[in-house]
Write an enzyme that holds these catalytic residues in place. Structure first.
Site, short mmCIF file in Angstrom:
data_model
loop_
_atom_site.label_atom_id
_atom_site.label_comp_id
_atom_site.label_asym_id
_atom_site.label_seq_id
_atom_site.Cartn_x
_atom_site.Cartn_y
_atom_site.Cartn_z
N GLU A 109 2.20 -0.59 4.39
CA GLU A 109 1.91 0.81 3.54
C GLU A 109 3.51 1.35 3.18
O GLU A 109 4.67 0.74 4.68
CB GLU A 109 1.41 1.37 5.26
N HIS A 115 0.86 -1.05 -0.20
CA HIS A 115 0.00 -0.06 -0.09
C HIS A 115 0.76 0.92 -0.40
O HIS A 115 2.07 1.06 0.69
CB HIS A 115 -0.72 -0.08 1.47
N HIS A 143 -2.61 -2.45 -3.51
CA HIS A 143 -4.11 -2.79 -3.03
C HIS A 143 -5.18 -2.21 -3.52
O HIS A 143 -5.86 -3.39 -3.96
CB HIS A 143 -3.99 -1.58 -2.01
N ASP A 153 -3.40 2.15 -4.90
CA ASP A 153 -2.14 2.08 -4.55
C ASP A 153 -1.47 1.05 -4.71
O ASP A 153 -2.71 -0.06 -4.90
CB ASP A 153 -1.85 2.61 -3.15
#
Length: 279
Positions: free
Chosen positions: A121, A52, A168, A178
């Protein structure tokens, strides 16, 4: 003297009475666990690695990902600090626990990928809007180096198949975009993390056609569904184009308008040949 030695003598007596556990047996509290007959009907819970971007700065992302409603296993700053010559990444959720990072999602025959994935992330603003359209932010080399190290460990630890290292946008193309077209999927694949189409195979499947030559949208979507993309019955044209765009953003970021063309079809066929479904 005898009274002083009595506790020591009792401890030695208790120790002498304790028998070593036989092989395959382990103690847990007041129980003994017999482990000499492990079941064969078992597999690894972690099947996917999902990448992500945060669409914001690091402090905001850290605050959001440590609240009650969303989380990820790891957060990597754009410029990871160094300690002892090693980059620092933030682990927010233990790998064995379920993080809330994927949301409504699907890949292959799996849905709700929170249950079977690890989420990473990356601090990245995503994109900015300009008069010429969206301008995406690149990922700094130091951040990608840290990601490569972390993701490589995860892939090795859980034996995650290359086609199951996804963005994602791949698993939720109707909602997410993303990590975007600037993410270096090809470089990660070269490091043994994720999938990438072999150019020779793509050329073979292209069969001399111009890359932008239109192809049947239904045929391309069938290939993408076979690879893993969430293609569902009853999707309207816009939703179908979103799936194609997510695929192109991952494997052909130079053009991700969602138009079904010969090059996209060739890439999909090359991927299916390299990474057969179910392998």
């Amino acid at each position: 003297m005898i009274m002083r030695l009595l506790p020591l003598l009792l401890a030695l007596l208790v120790t002498a009475c304790q028998q070593p556990l036989p092989p395959g047996m382990a103690a847990r509290g007041n129980l003994l666990l017999e482990r000499s007959a492990p079941a064969r009907g078992v597999d690894q819970r972690i099947r996917f690695l999902v990448i992500h971007y945060t669409a914001g700065d690091f402090p905001t992302a850290l605050a959001t990902l440590t609240e009650e409603h969303v989380s990820a296993h790891y957060l990597i700053p754009a410029a990871p600090p160094q300690r002892g010559g090693k980059p620092v990444v933030w682990q927010l959720v233990p790998e064995q626990a379920r993080a809330w990072h994927a949301g409504a999602s699907g890949w292959g025959d799996r849905t709700n990928l929170n249950d079977t994935s690890i989420g990473i992330e990356l601090e990245n603003p995503g994109f900015r809007r300009t008069l010429l359209g969206r301008r995406w932010y690149p990922f700094p080399p130091a951040q990608i180096a840290a990601l490569t190290e972390l993701a490589g460990q995860i892939v090795q630890r859980y034996q995650i198949a290359p086609q199951n290292v996804v963005g994602h946008a791949d698993i939720a193309p109707q909602r997410k975009q993303d990590p975007g077209p600037c993410f270096p999927w090809r470089a990660l694949a070269a490091a043994g993390i994720g999938a990438w189409p072999d150019p020779a195979r793509v050329s073979t499947w292209l069969q001399g056609r111009p890359p932008g030559e239109p192809v049947a949208q239904a045929r391309l979507l069938a290939l993408l569904a076979a690879y893993g993309y969430p293609v569902r019955e009853g999707m309207d044209d816009a939703a179908q184009r979103q799936v194609i765009a997510a695929f192109q953003m991952h494997f052909r970021p130079a053009d991700y308008r969602g138009l079904p063309d010969a090059e996209s079809e060739a890439i999909a066929r090359a991927l299916l040949a390299q990474y057969p479904p179910g392998r």
